[in-house]
Design a protein around this motif. Structure first.
Motif, mmCIF file in Angstrom:
data_model
loop_
_atom_site.group_PDB
_atom_site.id
_atom_site.type_symbol
_atom_site.label_atom_id
_atom_site.label_comp_id
_atom_site.label_asym_id
_atom_site.label_seq_id
_atom_site.Cartn_x
_atom_site.Cartn_y
_atom_site.Cartn_z
ATOM 1 N N ASP A 85 72.935 -89.271 3.930
ATOM 2 C CA ASP A 85 73.246 -90.929 4.085
ATOM 3 C C ASP A 85 71.999 -91.324 5.032
ATOM 4 O OD1 ASP A 85 74.301 -93.297 4.033
ATOM 5 O OD2 ASP A 85 75.853 -92.627 5.496
ATOM 6 N N LYS A 87 71.730 -94.441 7.558
ATOM 7 C CA LYS A 87 72.766 -95.007 8.244
ATOM 8 C C LYS A 87 72.311 -96.345 8.777
ATOM 9 C CE LYS A 87 76.197 -94.427 9.371
ATOM 10 N NZ LYS A 87 77.551 -94.553 8.686
ATOM 11 N N GLY A 95 77.296 -99.527 7.470
ATOM 12 C CA GLY A 95 78.168 -98.330 6.566
ATOM 13 C C GLY A 95 77.392 -97.387 6.068
ATOM 14 N N GLY A 96 76.122 -97.612 5.758
ATOM 15 C CA GLY A 96 75.315 -96.658 4.697
ATOM 16 C C GLY A 96 74.494 -97.364 3.894
ATOM 17 N N PHE A 138 85.955 -85.202 4.931
ATOM 18 C CA PHE A 138 84.456 -85.731 4.838
ATOM 19 C C PHE A 138 83.955 -85.641 6.367
ATOM 20 C CE2 PHE A 138 81.968 -90.085 4.924
ATOM 21 C CZ PHE A 138 80.816 -89.463 5.276
ATOM 22 N N GLU A 152 81.877 -86.794 13.258
ATOM 23 C CA GLU A 152 83.151 -87.653 12.777
ATOM 24 C C GLU A 152 83.830 -86.964 11.764
ATOM 25 O OE1 GLU A 152 82.068 -91.233 11.361
ATOM 26 O OE2 GLU A 152 80.873 -90.620 9.782
ATOM 27 N N ASN A 154 86.182 -87.777 8.504
ATOM 28 C CA ASN A 154 87.007 -88.907 7.885
ATOM 29 C C ASN A 154 87.864 -88.146 6.751
ATOM 30 O OD1 ASN A 154 85.488 -91.313 8.799
ATOM 31 N ND2 ASN A 154 83.980 -90.000 7.997
ATOM 32 N N ARG A 156 88.553 -89.325 3.686
ATOM 33 C CA ARG A 156 88.341 -90.384 2.719
ATOM 34 C C ARG A 156 87.050 -90.128 2.255
ATOM 35 N NH1 ARG A 156 84.071 -93.453 4.470
ATOM 36 N NH2 ARG A 156 83.863 -93.468 6.514
ATOM 37 N N GLY A 158 83.100 -90.722 1.196
ATOM 38 C CA GLY A 158 81.869 -91.542 1.812
ATOM 39 C C GLY A 158 81.371 -92.485 1.128
ATOM 40 N N ASP A 159 80.732 -93.611 1.526
ATOM 41 C CA ASP A 159 80.096 -94.810 0.802
ATOM 42 C C ASP A 159 79.139 -94.942 1.610
ATOM 43 O OD1 ASP A 159 79.261 -97.047 -0.557
ATOM 44 O OD2 ASP A 159 81.081 -98.267 0.122
ATOM 45 N N PRO A 160 77.697 -94.548 1.023
ATOM 46 C CA PRO A 160 77.332 -94.194 -0.585
ATOM 47 C C PRO A 160 77.428 -93.025 -1.033
ATOM 48 C CG PRO A 160 75.469 -94.819 0.537
ATOM 49 C CD PRO A 160 76.544 -94.832 1.752
ATOM 50 N N GLU A 161 77.843 -91.913 -0.215
ATOM 51 C CA GLU A 161 77.853 -90.556 -0.764
ATOM 52 C C GLU A 161 78.443 -90.439 -1.978
ATOM 53 O OE1 GLU A 161 78.418 -91.775 2.421
ATOM 54 O OE2 GLU A 161 77.708 -90.337 3.880
HETATM 55 N N1 GLY Z 1 78.546 -93.538 4.751
HETATM 56 C C1 GLY Z 1 79.194 -93.093 5.973
HETATM 57 C C2 GLY Z 1 80.551 -93.534 5.707
HETATM 58 O O1 GLY Z 1 81.299 -93.568 4.605
HETATM 59 O O2 GLY Z 1 81.394 -93.385 6.655
#
Ligand code: GLY
Length: 291
Positions: A85, A87, A95-96, A138, A152, A154, A156, A158-161
């Motif tokens: 990503d 950042k 957010g990316g 994630f 971190e 998550n 959920r 990732g966005d944009p992953e």
């Molecule tokens: N691209 C990082 C995130 O979704 O947290």
């Protein structure tokens, strides 16, 4: 107390809002005055509201970013290919702004090792605590090879992953997701195309601080007409006959190609077709293959 602590520690350091801040609650601080100002903004001026009422001060970790995703069925997991990503935008955390995958040089055995180090312990702990984790995990890593730190984790995508994963996915994800809920994910792993995928985010004027809305977007059909290009909408809405901006990260332009270089070239051909007032994007997505 935070300011007294800051005076004692080595810089650069990281100041984080402890609450959810849409990826914008992390501040890299390399001078004491700037660090104090970030702390003051969060704790006194409440710039992020409740999300920044409690802060975390951490050591700075250098090196590239690595986004891991694992599909988990409560006990077992399957690693998705690692993705990188990007950042920041003009030095500010977002957010990316783009991602690519797979990452050249990350072998299957290395991915297995990442799973053992960063996914298996979380799964075991959640199971041991009576809350086995089912779904997508994630972990976000940073650092040089073999010395990465998990910044971190998550629960959920990732966005944009995810845009990168979805462009490389062969077939449907449904069987894998069902296996996560009440099966064995090892029997239904997703399959991946050999091609590289890159996602480049186009953001609105003013992002990440104060994105401007309502600008007419042109060139979407022309971009989508390029072979291997799919433009996903994020911060858009219809206004009469037009599509207009309606959020910070407006569009995710995705491409696939046989090589990372070809995908990079195609990404910027596609982005060149798109136009709206004040649009912002990075020009290096997919370029940094150095690990
Ligand atoms: N691209 C990082 C995130 O979704 O947290």
């Amino acid at each position: 107390m935070a300011l007294r602590y800051l005076a004692k520690i080595a810089l650069p350091c990281i100041v984080k809002a402890d609450g959810l801040a849409l990826g914008k609650g992390v501040f890299v601080c390399d001078r004491l005055a700037a660090t104090e100002s970030v702390v003051n903004d969060l704790l006194v001026k409440k710039s992020l509201g409740r999300a920044g009422q409690k802060i975390i001060i951490e050591s700075f970790v250098g090196g590239p970013e690595l986004s891991l995703h694992a599909l988990c069925d409560g006990q077992n997991y399957v690693m998705l290919p690692a993705v990188r990503d990007y950042k920041t935008l003009n030095g500010k955390m977002t957010g990316g702004m783009g991602a690519f995958g797979p990452i050249p040089g990350i072998s299957d055995s290395e991915l297995t090792s990442y799973g053992e180090r960063f996914v298996a312990p979380i799964l075991k702990a959640s199971s041991d605590n009576g809350a086995p984790f089912h779904g997508i995990l994630f972990p976000g890593l940073k650092g040089f090879v073999a010395n990465e730190k998990m910044l971190e984790a998550n629960a959920r995508w990732g966005d944009p992953e995810t845009q990168v994963h979805m462009r490389r996915l062969k077939g449907s994800l449904l069987d894998s997701l069902v296996a996560c809920i009440d099966g064995d994910i090892r029997t239904a792993p997703p399959e991946w195309d050999d091609q590289y995928a890159i996602c480049g985010v186009i953001a609105a004027e003013g992002y990440p601080d104060a994105p401007v809305r309502g600008d007419v977007i042109e060139g979407l059909d022309e971009a989508n007409a390029i072979d291997g290009v799919v433009v996903f909408h994020a911060g858009t809405r219809r206004q009469g006959q037009n599509i207009v901006t309606n959020g910070g990260r407006v569009l995710s332009v995705t491409v696939t190609a046989d090589t990372l270089e070809a995908a990079h070239t195609k990404l910027y051909e596609a982005i060149a077709q798109i136009n709206f007032r004040g649009m912002q994007f990075r020009r290096d997505i997919g370029k940094l293959t150095v690990r």
